[in-house]
Design a protein around this motif. Sequence first.
Motif, PDB file in Angstrom:
ATOM      1  N   ARG A   1       0.824  -1.216   0.000  1.00 13.95           N
ATOM      2  CA  ARG A   1       0.000   0.000   0.000  1.00 13.95           C
ATOM      3  C   ARG A   1       0.861   1.270   0.000  1.00 13.95           C
ATOM      4  O   ARG A   1       0.323   2.376  -0.027  1.00 13.95           O
ATOM      5  N   LEU A   2       2.186   1.107   0.027  1.00 17.82           N
ATOM      6  CA  LEU A   2       3.106   2.247   0.021  1.00 17.82           C
ATOM      7  C   LEU A   2       3.585   2.548  -1.390  1.00 17.82           C
ATOM      8  O   LEU A   2       3.575   1.671  -2.254  1.00 17.82           O
ATOM      9  N   SER A   3       4.048   3.766  -1.581  1.00 21.32           N
ATOM     10  CA  SER A   3       4.678   4.088  -2.859  1.00 21.32           C
ATOM     11  C   SER A   3       5.941   3.237  -2.987  1.00 21.32           C
ATOM     12  O   SER A   3       6.498   2.768  -1.988  1.00 21.32           O
ATOM     13  N   ARG A   4       6.389   3.070  -4.199  1.00 24.73           N
ATOM     14  CA  ARG A   4       7.584   2.255  -4.435  1.00 24.73           C
ATOM     15  C   ARG A   4       8.785   2.798  -3.655  1.00 24.73           C
ATOM     16  O   ARG A   4       9.530   2.038  -3.041  1.00 24.73           O
ATOM     17  N   LEU A   5       8.962   4.104  -3.656  1.00 26.38           N
ATOM     18  CA  LEU A   5      10.086   4.725  -2.961  1.00 26.38           C
ATOM     19  C   LEU A   5      10.012   4.459  -1.460  1.00 26.38           C
ATOM     20  O   LEU A   5      11.002   4.029  -0.854  1.00 26.38           O
ATOM     21  N   LYS A   6       8.853   4.679  -0.841  1.00 26.08           N
ATOM     22  CA  LYS A   6       8.701   4.437   0.602  1.00 26.08           C
ATOM     23  C   LYS A   6       8.914   2.965   0.926  1.00 26.08           C
ATOM     24  O   LYS A   6       9.553   2.620   1.921  1.00 26.08           O
ATOM     25  N   ARG A   7       8.357   2.086   0.090  1.00 26.50           N
ATOM     26  CA  ARG A   7       8.487   0.646   0.314  1.00 26.50           C
ATOM     27  C   ARG A   7       9.952   0.209   0.252  1.00 26.50           C
ATOM     28  O   ARG A   7      10.438  -0.482   1.141  1.00 26.50           O
ATOM     29  N   GLU A   8      10.665   0.649  -0.787  1.00 27.97           N
ATOM     30  CA  GLU A   8      12.068   0.253  -0.932  1.00 27.97           C
ATOM     31  C   GLU A   8      12.916   0.765   0.224  1.00 27.97           C
ATOM     32  O   GLU A   8      13.780   0.050   0.733  1.00 27.97           O
ATOM     33  N   ARG A   9      12.651   1.999   0.646  1.00 22.41           N
ATOM     34  CA  ARG A   9      13.411   2.579   1.761  1.00 22.41           C
ATOM     35  C   ARG A   9      13.148   1.794   3.053  1.00 22.41           C
ATOM     36  O   ARG A   9      14.065   1.479   3.797  1.00 22.41           O
TER      37      ARG A   9
END
Length: 163
Positions: free
Chosen positions: A145-153
């Motif tokens: 449910r997170l953006s790709r950037l937030k998820r990867e971080r």
Amino acid sequence: MPVRTIIRYPDPLLRARCLPVAHFDAPLHQLADDLLDTMRAAPGVGITAAHVGELQRLFVIELTPGDVRVYVNPDITWLSEETADHVEGSVSMPGSTETVRRPATVRFRYQDLRGEIHEEEAEGFFATCIQHEIDQLDGIFWLQRLSRLKRERLVKKWEKTKI
């Protein structure tokens, strides 16, 4: 009631869709009791059977001490267009949290431990918890449910610090 082992991210069972509960019997009641004890020990406010490797549509939440709610075979029937942001995490990824935007109000149908059907409406943090746990039963881990950037971080941080 025994505290069960919680599976940790990225275990593939966290991406598996849970099967409907068909038998409302003593083993189901025992699993619900075990989930409550496991959630409290974690600690957390919600836990699904999938978090302990049981692929059944069952979850327990306790948003305030003593207000334990058990949901069997839950499904969302309506989502509001209005959204709200809440910080979420998972007992399968302790210490990792991030803000997630979800519908602010939901209606859902579920069964209790006797198999009786109920319908409820939830809003605010309660609505977030219902959506979060039903997502897990559907094989959608909250990170999705997170953006790709937030998820990867978050995943990168988790891999460095996981317990």
